[in-house]
Design an enzyme around this catalytic site. Structure first.
Site, mmCIF file in Angstrom:
data_model
loop_
_atom_site.group_PDB
_atom_site.id
_atom_site.type_symbol
_atom_site.label_atom_id
_atom_site.label_comp_id
_atom_site.label_asym_id
_atom_site.label_seq_id
_atom_site.Cartn_x
_atom_site.Cartn_y
_atom_site.Cartn_z
ATOM 1 C CG ASN A 1 -1.708 1.226 1.406
ATOM 2 O OD1 ASN A 1 -1.924 2.015 0.412
ATOM 3 N ND2 ASN A 1 -2.220 1.373 2.439
ATOM 4 C CE LYS B 1 0.032 3.522 4.930
ATOM 5 N NZ LYS B 1 -0.105 3.730 6.206
ATOM 6 C CG HIS C 1 -6.054 1.976 4.969
ATOM 7 N ND1 HIS C 1 -5.633 3.044 6.135
ATOM 8 C CD2 HIS C 1 -5.101 1.082 4.802
ATOM 9 C CE1 HIS C 1 -4.479 2.705 6.377
ATOM 10 N NE2 HIS C 1 -4.090 1.619 5.812
ATOM 11 C CD GLU D 1 -2.999 5.680 6.838
ATOM 12 O OE1 GLU D 1 -3.228 5.792 5.503
ATOM 13 O OE2 GLU D 1 -1.963 5.021 7.457
ATOM 14 C CD GLU E 1 -3.822 -2.531 7.335
ATOM 15 O OE1 GLU E 1 -2.833 -2.675 6.964
ATOM 16 O OE2 GLU E 1 -4.554 -1.385 7.071
ATOM 17 N N GLY F 1 2.118 2.071 10.984
ATOM 18 C CA GLY F 1 3.170 2.804 11.044
ATOM 19 C C GLY F 1 3.954 3.335 12.359
ATOM 20 C CB SER G 1 4.790 -2.413 12.158
ATOM 21 O OG SER G 1 4.258 -0.859 12.492
ATOM 22 N N GLY H 1 2.562 -1.214 4.415
ATOM 23 C CA GLY H 1 2.601 0.105 4.074
ATOM 24 C C GLY H 1 4.066 0.714 3.901
ATOM 25 N N GLY H 2 4.511 1.472 4.755
ATOM 26 C CA GLY H 2 5.765 2.112 4.795
ATOM 27 C C GLY H 2 6.858 1.134 4.189
#
Ligand code: PEP
Length: 229
Positions: A8, A10, A88, A90, A155, A161, A192, A213-214
């Site tokens: 992802n 983002k 999600h 967010e 999640e 994150g 994470s 993600g990150g």
């Protein structure tokens, strides 16, 4: 059985950086797992056909009309998109999406044969107050007993994150709960995930894949994660 490994991005990347990402990832990755990359919507049409599956990060719950800024399931289909993340945390937070909105998005995607990746997960306070089971059950109330195969990404919001991750036992507990509510489901864990913890998560817990993600922004690290089981 192969695992589902989803990146992802983002709101990160440009056309050229994403192109470079796909080139590096294709060179580095050697896996039979299913890999999907959720990229920002302006670039979907550029990369829909690049040999690696591409997903949208959201979709409108509406068919068409006066919904400035939104992207419909029909538009995604027209761009050749086969998967979309919905729900999600967010999007739930910043766009004030409700469980009902998310179910309407799900229905739009199904109508166009796009596979939804439905994200759920609790804030820390819910876990601390021992309300995890009722919170997760409530997020899944529209998806109970559906016949279609579902992809649910668990999640926990506090793990996204943050560098914190639940134990394998914690993930298995939620995974059991989800399997008790949804008949036919592939469960992903997200929050994470990185190249250090992916192997333990994928090999030792009762999940069918991960949503990253990150750590997915680095194509070499994501290739490493995709190959870790
Ligand atoms: C996510 O936002 O879907 C996610 C899993 O993020 P991260 O891996 O950065 O925690």
């Amino acid at each position: 059985m192969s695992k589902l490994i989803i990146a992802n991005f983002k709101m990160n990347g440009t056309k050229s950086s994403i192109e470079e990402w796909f080139n590096t990832f294709s060179r580095e990755a050697n896996t039979s797992n299913e890999v999907i990359v959720a990229i920002p919507s302006p670039f979907l049409i550029n990369f829909a056909d690049n040999g690696i599956r591409v997903a949208a990060q959201n979709v409108s719950p509406y068919v068409s009309g006066a919904y400035t800024s939104q992207v419909s399931a029909e538009m995604l289909k027209d761009c050749g998109i086969e998967y979309s993340i919905i729900g999600h945390s967010e999007s739930r937070e910043f766009l004030k999406e409700t469980d009902e909105d998310i179910f309407n998005k799900y229905n739009q995607l199904i109508k166009y044969s796009i596979k939804p990746v439905i994200c759920i997960g609790e804030p820390l306070k819910i876990r601390e107050d021992n309300l995890l089971q009722s919170f997760i059950s409530s997020q899944l109330k529209y998806f109970e007993d559906l016949e279609n195969e579902l992809i649910i990404a668990y999640e926990p919001i506090w793990a996204i994150g943050s560098g914190l991750i639940p134990t394998v036992e914690d993930i298995n507990e939620v995974s059991e709960l989800i399997r008790g509510i949804c008949k036919n489901v592939r469960i992903l864990y997200g929050g994470s995930v990185n190249k250090e913890n992916a192997s333990n998560l994928l090999n030792n817990s009762n999940i069918d894949g991960v949503l990253v993600g990150g750590a997915s922004l680095n194509p070499k690290e994501f290739a490493n994660i995709a190959q870790s089981c």
